[in-house]
Design a protein around this motif. Structure first.
Motif, PDB file in Angstrom:
ATOM      1  N   VAL A  58     156.769  25.569  40.248  1.00  2.00           N
ATOM      2  CA  VAL A  58     157.309  24.606  40.924  1.00  2.00           C
ATOM      3  C   VAL A  58     157.419  23.518  39.762  1.00  2.00           C
ATOM      4  O   VAL A  58     156.843  22.977  38.877  1.00  2.00           O
ATOM      5  CB  VAL A  58     157.416  23.039  41.711  1.00  2.00           C
ATOM      6  N   TYR A  59     158.723  23.978  39.111  1.00  6.69           N
ATOM      7  CA  TYR A  59     159.673  23.107  37.405  1.00  6.69           C
ATOM      8  C   TYR A  59     158.972  21.469  37.974  1.00  6.69           C
ATOM      9  O   TYR A  59     159.791  21.319  39.158  1.00  6.69           O
ATOM     10  CB  TYR A  59     160.664  23.083  37.439  1.00  6.69           C
ATOM     11  N   ALA A 104     152.645  32.505  37.471  1.00  2.00           N
ATOM     12  CA  ALA A 104     153.092  32.109  38.490  1.00  2.00           C
ATOM     13  C   ALA A 104     153.818  33.603  38.943  1.00  2.00           C
ATOM     14  O   ALA A 104     153.920  34.203  37.321  1.00  2.00           O
ATOM     15  CB  ALA A 104     154.865  31.315  38.597  1.00  2.00           C
ATOM     16  N   ASP A 105     154.300  34.171  39.732  1.00  2.00           N
ATOM     17  CA  ASP A 105     154.732  35.150  39.827  1.00  2.00           C
ATOM     18  C   ASP A 105     156.123  34.928  40.474  1.00  2.00           C
ATOM     19  O   ASP A 105     157.282  35.409  40.546  1.00  2.00           O
ATOM     20  CB  ASP A 105     154.379  35.751  41.320  1.00  2.00           C
ATOM     21  N   LEU A 138     168.802  22.759  32.357  1.00  8.04           N
ATOM     22  CA  LEU A 138     167.610  22.229  31.932  1.00  8.04           C
ATOM     23  C   LEU A 138     166.301  23.318  31.453  1.00  8.04           C
ATOM     24  O   LEU A 138     165.254  23.032  31.040  1.00  8.04           O
ATOM     25  CB  LEU A 138     166.915  21.067  32.435  1.00  8.04           C
ATOM     26  N   ILE A 139     165.880  24.190  32.671  1.00  5.53           N
ATOM     27  CA  ILE A 139     164.549  25.006  32.492  1.00  5.53           C
ATOM     28  C   ILE A 139     164.996  25.699  31.692  1.00  5.53           C
ATOM     29  O   ILE A 139     163.653  26.625  30.834  1.00  5.53           O
ATOM     30  CB  ILE A 139     164.542  25.374  34.064  1.00  5.53           C
ATOM     31  N   TYR A 145     160.621  30.383  30.801  1.00  2.00           N
ATOM     32  CA  TYR A 145     160.252  31.139  31.682  1.00  2.00           C
ATOM     33  C   TYR A 145     162.045  31.682  32.301  1.00  2.00           C
ATOM     34  O   TYR A 145     162.483  32.827  32.682  1.00  2.00           O
ATOM     35  CB  TYR A 145     159.764  31.323  33.121  1.00  2.00           C
ATOM     36  N   TRP A 146     162.540  30.875  32.421  1.00  2.45           N
ATOM     37  CA  TRP A 146     163.799  31.949  32.767  1.00  2.45           C
ATOM     38  C   TRP A 146     164.698  32.460  31.457  1.00  2.45           C
ATOM     39  O   TRP A 146     165.032  33.829  32.162  1.00  2.45           O
ATOM     40  CB  TRP A 146     164.481  30.336  32.636  1.00  2.45           C
ATOM     41  N   ASN A 147     164.593  32.713  30.927  1.00  2.00           N
ATOM     42  CA  ASN A 147     164.957  33.502  29.201  1.00  2.00           C
ATOM     43  C   ASN A 147     164.837  34.331  29.601  1.00  2.00           C
ATOM     44  O   ASN A 147     166.014  35.480  29.032  1.00  2.00           O
ATOM     45  CB  ASN A 147     164.915  32.346  28.397  1.00  2.00           C
ATOM     46  N   ARG A 148     163.752  34.433  30.176  1.00  2.00           N
ATOM     47  CA  ARG A 148     162.566  35.600  30.258  1.00  2.00           C
ATOM     48  C   ARG A 148     163.335  37.126  30.836  1.00  2.00           C
ATOM     49  O   ARG A 148     163.702  38.956  30.713  1.00  2.00           O
ATOM     50  CB  ARG A 148     161.230  35.873  30.187  1.00  2.00           C
ATOM     51  N   THR A 149     163.965  36.826  32.343  1.00  2.00           N
ATOM     52  CA  THR A 149     164.797  37.024  32.995  1.00  2.00           C
ATOM     53  C   THR A 149     166.008  37.039  33.827  1.00  2.00           C
ATOM     54  O   THR A 149     166.410  37.474  34.122  1.00  2.00           O
ATOM     55  CB  THR A 149     163.361  37.227  34.225  1.00  2.00           C
ATOM     56  N   GLU A 150     166.343  36.013  32.776  1.00  2.00           N
ATOM     57  CA  GLU A 150     167.443  35.476  33.197  1.00  2.00           C
ATOM     58  C   GLU A 150     167.561  34.985  34.916  1.00  2.00           C
ATOM     59  O   GLU A 150     168.636  35.631  36.000  1.00  2.00           O
ATOM     60  CB  GLU A 150     169.126  35.865  32.946  1.00  2.00           C
TER      61      GLU A 150
END
Length: 420
Positions: A58-59, A104-105, A138-139, A145-150
Motif C-alpha cells: 500500500v503506497y 509484493a504481487d 507521485l508514485i 515500481y510503477w515505471n517497471r510495468t507502467e
C-alpha cells in the motif's frame, strides 16, 4: 385475475418464516426451507481464502489524496461509492499487506476520487482524473515500481458510475474514455457492461457500498410474511438531466411506470419511505433496473434481504460473477420486454421461486456483497483479494525493457492535464 389469485395463495404459503444468522446480522428465510449451498466452481470460489496467496503493498500518499478529503466531508463514508475508503482501511490491517515492496504481487494507491460531493451529497467526478493523474505522477517519481510495468501490477478502486471514465453521464463518459494512465492497471469497479469503452477486460466488478449497520437496524420480526409481489422505489424519469424522458435508463424505468403503476401486483413509487428496507423484506421480487449506469445498490439490498432481484439492464456484468450465481438467484428481463414484466414474473413456477429464495438465504453469498467493519471471512474485501489472487502469477511480458514506454502521459482532455 387468475394470476392474482395464484400469487395470493403463494404469499400465504410463505407467511411463516424463521431467522438465519450471519455474523451479527439476521435475515428472514422461509420456514420450510433450508439454505442451499452454491454448487460447483462458484461455491468453491465464494469460499476461497485469499490469505497466503498474494501480497499487497500500500503506497503511503500525502493525506490530501485520501484522509483530508474525508475529513472535509464525512458523508463520503455512507454513499454507494464508499468502497474506495473502506478497502483502504481494510488493507492497512490485512494479513495480505506487506511493508516490503520487493515481495509484493500487487501495488495499491489509495485515492478517494469520489469524495467531492455537492451540497445534496452527490459525487461529482470532474476533478477525479486530475487527482488520479497527480497520484500516479507521485508514485512514479518516488518509487520504482510503477515505471517497471507502467501500472500492470497495480490496482485502483474506481467505484464511479462509469468507473475510470470519470463521468456520470454515459455519453460524456464514452467521449472521455478510461483515463489513459490506468489502461494497463487492474481496475476494481462497480460499473460493468459488456462491449463498453468504460469496462476493461481485466477489471474486477464489485458491489456498490451499502451500509451494513444501517441495514442491520432495519431487520423486521421473523414472522413477517412476504406479502408484496413486486417492489420498487426510485426515479422513473430524471427530469433534471433528461427532460424528454427517453434517455434515462434507456426508457426502461419509464416503461415500468407507464405499464404497471396501476397493477395491484406492483408496489412501485418515486417516494423513498423510511420503511424501505422493511418493505424489501416483505417482497418476493425487487426490481433492479438500470439508471444512468446499469447497476445500483438495489442489487446488494435485494440479496441481503432475500428479495429476488429482477435485473433489467442489457449486457450488465454483475459483481463477483464467478462466485455469485446470478442466473440462479435472479430474474433477467430484457429492456425491450419490460411491458411484459407481469406475465414474465407470474409465469415463473413456484418451485423455482423457492429455490431462488433458498440460495438467497445462503449466508456466504450475503456476506460477499458487504464491506463490513470489522471485516469478516468471505466478505467483499476478501472477494476482491480472491479476484486479484486469481490473476497471479503475472505474465513476465508486463515488465518493460529499460527506457520502454507504452502509456501516453499527455493523452486525454486538456482539462484533465491541469495540475491538481
Amino acid at each position: 385475475m387468475r394470476e392474482y389469485w395464484r400469487w395470493g395463495v403463494f404469499i400465504l404459503l410463505v407467511s411463516c418464516v424463521y431467522m438465519v444468522k450471519i455474523e451479527s446480522f439476521k435475515f428472514p428465510i422461509l420456514h420450510h426451507q433450508q439454505t442451499e449451498r452454491i454448487s460447483g466452481s462458484a461455491g468453491d470460489v465464494l469460499d476461497d481464502d485469499p490469505v497466503g496467496r498474494l501480497k499487497v503493498f500500500v503506497y503511503e500518499l500525502p493525506s490530501k489524496y485520501n484522509k483530508k478529503i474525508l475529513q472535509k466531508d464525512p458523508r463520503c463514508l455512507n454513499h454507494m461509492f464508499a468502497a474506495e475508503i473502506f478497502m483502504h482501511r481494510f488493507l492497512l490491517s490485512s494479513a495480505v499487506r506487506t511493508l516490503n515492496p520487493e515481495e509484493a504481487d500487487w501495488f495499491y494507491t489509495p485515492v478517494y476520487t469520489t469524495c467531492d460531493l455537492t451540497p445534496n451529497g452527490l459525487p461529482l467526478p470532474f476533478k477525479s482524473p486530475r487527482m488520479m493523474r497527480s497520484a500516479i505522477q507521485l508514485i512514479a517519481s518516488n518509487w520504482p515500481y510503477w515505471n517497471r510495468t507502467e501500472g500492470a501490477d497495480h490496482f485502483f478502486i474506481v467505484p464511479h458510475d462509469f468507473a475510470a471514465c470519470f463521468h456520470y453521464l454515459e455519453e460524456k463518459a464514452i467521449e472521455r474514455g478510461i483515463l489513459p494512465l490506468l489502461r494497463r492497471a487492474t481496475l476494481v469497479q462497480t460499473f460493468g457492461q459488456r462491449n463498453h469503452v468504460c469496462l476493461k477486460d481485466n477489471s474486477i466488478i464489485v458491489p456498490p457500498y451499502a451500509p451494513p449497520q444501517k441495514m442491520k437496524s432495519h431487520i423486521i420480526p421473523p414472522d413477517t410474511p412476504r406479502s408484496i409481489f413486486v417492489y420498487f422505489r426510485g426515479l422513473f424519469y430524471d427530469v433534471g438531466n433528461d427532460p424528454e424522458g427517453g434517455y434515462y435508463a434507456r426508457g426502461a424505468r419509464a416503461s415500468v411506470w407507464e405499464n404497471f403503476k396501476d397493477n395491484p401486483l406492483f408496489d412501485i413509487s418515486t417516494e423513498h419511505p423510511t420503511t424501505y428496507y422493511e418493505d424489501m423484506q416483505r417482497a418476493i421480487f425487487c426490481l433492479c433496473p438500470l439508471g444512468w449506469a446499469p447497476w445500483s445498490p438495489r442489487l446488494v439490498e435485494a440479496v441481503i434481504f432475500g428479495c429476488i432481484p429482477v435485473i433489467i439492464a442489457d449486457d450488465i456484468v454483475l459483481p463477483f460473477a464467478d462466485a455469485i450465481p446470478w442466473e440462479d438467484i435472479g430474474v433477467f428481463v430484457a429492456e425491450k420486454d419490460v411491458p411484459k414484466l407481469d406475465t414474465i414474473l407470474t409465469s415463473i413456477p413456484i418451485e423455482v421461486i423457492l429455490r431462488k429464495q433458498r440460495l438467497l438465504a445462503n449466508p456466504s453469498m450475503k456476506q460477499a456483497m458487504l464491506f463490513p467493519t470489522p471485516a469478516q471471512p468471505g466478505d467483499a474485501f476478501h472477494q476482491i483479494l480472491n479476484g486479484l489472487a486469481r490473476k497471479l502469477p503475472h505474465d513476465r511480458n508486463i515488465f518493460l525493457k529499460p527506457g520502454e514506454k507504452v502509456l501516453n502521459w499527455t493523452a486525454g482532455p486538456l482539462a484533465d492535464l491541469k495540475p491538481w
